[in-house]
Design a protein around this motif. Structure first.
Motif, PDB file in Angstrom:
ATOM      1  N   ARG A  81      45.480  22.753  37.549  1.00 29.64           N
ATOM      2  CA  ARG A  81      45.689  21.408  37.029  1.00 29.64           C
ATOM      3  C   ARG A  81      47.174  21.059  37.013  1.00 29.64           C
ATOM      4  O   ARG A  81      47.987  21.789  36.445  1.00 29.64           O
ATOM      5  N   MET A  82      47.521  19.919  37.625  1.00 31.86           N
ATOM      6  CA  MET A  82      48.913  19.487  37.728  1.00 31.86           C
ATOM      7  C   MET A  82      49.504  19.222  36.345  1.00 31.86           C
ATOM      8  O   MET A  82      48.861  18.632  35.492  1.00 31.86           O
ATOM      9  N   GLY A  83      50.729  19.677  36.156  1.00 25.31           N
ATOM     10  CA  GLY A  83      51.430  19.455  34.897  1.00 25.31           C
ATOM     11  C   GLY A  83      51.221  20.559  33.884  1.00 25.31           C
ATOM     12  O   GLY A  83      51.823  20.559  32.818  1.00 25.31           O
ATOM     13  N   ASP A  84      50.388  21.497  34.217  1.00 22.42           N
ATOM     14  CA  ASP A  84      50.078  22.600  33.314  1.00 22.42           C
ATOM     15  C   ASP A  84      51.110  23.719  33.499  1.00 22.42           C
ATOM     16  O   ASP A  84      51.460  24.073  34.627  1.00 22.42           O
ATOM     17  N   LEU A  85      51.594  24.262  32.404  1.00 18.75           N
ATOM     18  CA  LEU A  85      52.561  25.357  32.470  1.00 18.75           C
ATOM     19  C   LEU A  85      51.972  26.557  33.214  1.00 18.75           C
ATOM     20  O   LEU A  85      52.668  27.231  33.971  1.00 18.75           O
ATOM     21  N   GLY A  86      50.697  26.804  33.043  1.00 17.78           N
ATOM     22  CA  GLY A  86      50.031  27.901  33.748  1.00 17.78           C
ATOM     23  C   GLY A  86      50.081  27.709  35.257  1.00 17.78           C
ATOM     24  O   GLY A  86      50.208  28.679  36.011  1.00 17.78           O
ATOM     25  N   GLN A  87      49.979  26.463  35.708  1.00 15.88           N
ATOM     26  CA  GLN A  87      50.074  26.178  37.144  1.00 15.88           C
ATOM     27  C   GLN A  87      51.458  26.559  37.669  1.00 15.88           C
ATOM     28  O   GLN A  87      51.591  27.186  38.725  1.00 15.88           O
ATOM     29  N   LEU A  88      52.484  26.196  36.938  1.00 15.43           N
ATOM     30  CA  LEU A  88      53.849  26.529  37.346  1.00 15.43           C
ATOM     31  C   LEU A  88      54.039  28.047  37.384  1.00 15.43           C
ATOM     32  O   LEU A  88      54.620  28.581  38.323  1.00 15.43           O
ATOM     33  N   GLN A  89      53.525  28.737  36.384  1.00 21.82           N
ATOM     34  CA  GLN A  89      53.654  30.188  36.351  1.00 21.82           C
ATOM     35  C   GLN A  89      52.961  30.827  37.560  1.00 21.82           C
ATOM     36  O   GLN A  89      53.501  31.749  38.177  1.00 21.82           O
ATOM     37  N   LYS A  90      51.788  30.321  37.914  1.00 23.83           N
ATOM     38  CA  LYS A  90      51.077  30.846  39.077  1.00 23.83           C
ATOM     39  C   LYS A  90      51.851  30.565  40.360  1.00 23.83           C
ATOM     40  O   LYS A  90      51.916  31.418  41.251  1.00 23.83           O
ATOM     41  N   LEU A  91      52.439  29.387  40.463  1.00 23.68           N
ATOM     42  CA  LEU A  91      53.226  29.042  41.643  1.00 23.68           C
ATOM     43  C   LEU A  91      54.450  29.956  41.764  1.00 23.68           C
ATOM     44  O   LEU A  91      54.751  30.458  42.853  1.00 23.68           O
ATOM     45  N   MET A  92      55.123  30.194  40.663  1.00 21.90           N
ATOM     46  CA  MET A  92      56.292  31.072  40.675  1.00 21.90           C
ATOM     47  C   MET A  92      55.885  32.502  41.035  1.00 21.90           C
ATOM     48  O   MET A  92      56.555  33.168  41.829  1.00 21.90           O
ATOM     49  N   GLN A  93      54.793  32.958  40.456  1.00 19.13           N
ATOM     50  CA  GLN A  93      54.304  34.309  40.747  1.00 19.13           C
ATOM     51  C   GLN A  93      53.927  34.424  42.219  1.00 19.13           C
ATOM     52  O   GLN A  93      54.217  35.432  42.862  1.00 19.13           O
TER      53      GLN A  93
END
Length: 195
Positions: A81-93
């Motif tokens: 889901r866009m805008g979710d901190l978890g999404q950003l963490q997954k992208l960085m990982q």
């Protein structure tokens, strides 16, 4: 006729796979089409059949590598889901995972220090950074009061990941070797967005 086409396609793939290793090991300037061909046991004419010059060979590698990374990132983003901190963490990982599991790709994409070659990868690097920045900005936008971070924070986060990857490539660490440390690094960086 069909058999010849298959052999040529495999030959092109072999050239790309082995040239990537040679570029990462020796650098762009040290290699010529003749030296690349010799290292692979080909005549240099075989390379020119597939690539018009060394720069064309290099650009083909860079373009493929960035497309592979961007495809992986877009696929992961489509599942979250866009805008979710978890999404950003997954992208960085995912970015760290890609860099450490594909160190030769990563070195060619981000670490070769040559102004001529940087022209070949500038567009692809910008696409990669812009995708990452879009996700970072969506997280920032969901936390009012942080608007001043919109343009500086994506770059800072990206450079922090790049440093982590570069350091571990230098010491030949795989993703599995540093997985826990990578997860902590991503968590620390992403949680800083909330303040």
């Amino acid at each position: 006729m069909a058999r010849k086409a298959v052999v040529q396609e495999l030959s092109r793939e072999r050239i790309l796979d082995e040239a990537r290793l040679l570029f990462a090991e020796h650098g762009y300037q040290a290699l010529t089409m003749r030296s690349i061909a010799k290292a692979m046991g080909y005549s240099h004419g075989a390379l020119y059949y597939h690539f018009k010059e060394k720069a064309d060979l290099f650009y083909t590698l860079v373009n493929r590598d960035f497309n592979m990374l961007l495809d992986r990132q877009r696929e992961m983003l489509a599942r979250t889901r866009m805008g979710d901190l978890g999404q950003l963490q997954k992208l960085m990982q995912e970015f760290i995972h890609f860099g450490l599991e594909n160190p030769y790709h990563y070195e060619i994409m981000f670490m070769i220090n040559n102004s001529e070659l940087q022209l070949y990868s500038r567009t692809e690097q910008a696409q990669c950074l812009e995708l990452f920045a879009t996700v970072v900005r969506s997280v920032i936008a969901s936390n009012p009061g942080n608007e001043h971070k919109m343009y500086t924070l994506p770059w800072s986060l990206f450079m922090s990941m790049h440093g982590f990857i570069s350091y571990n490539i230098r010491y030949q660490q795989s993703y599995e070797d540093v997985k826990k440390l990578a997860e902590q690094h991503v968590k620390f960086l992403s949680e800083g967005l909330l303040y």
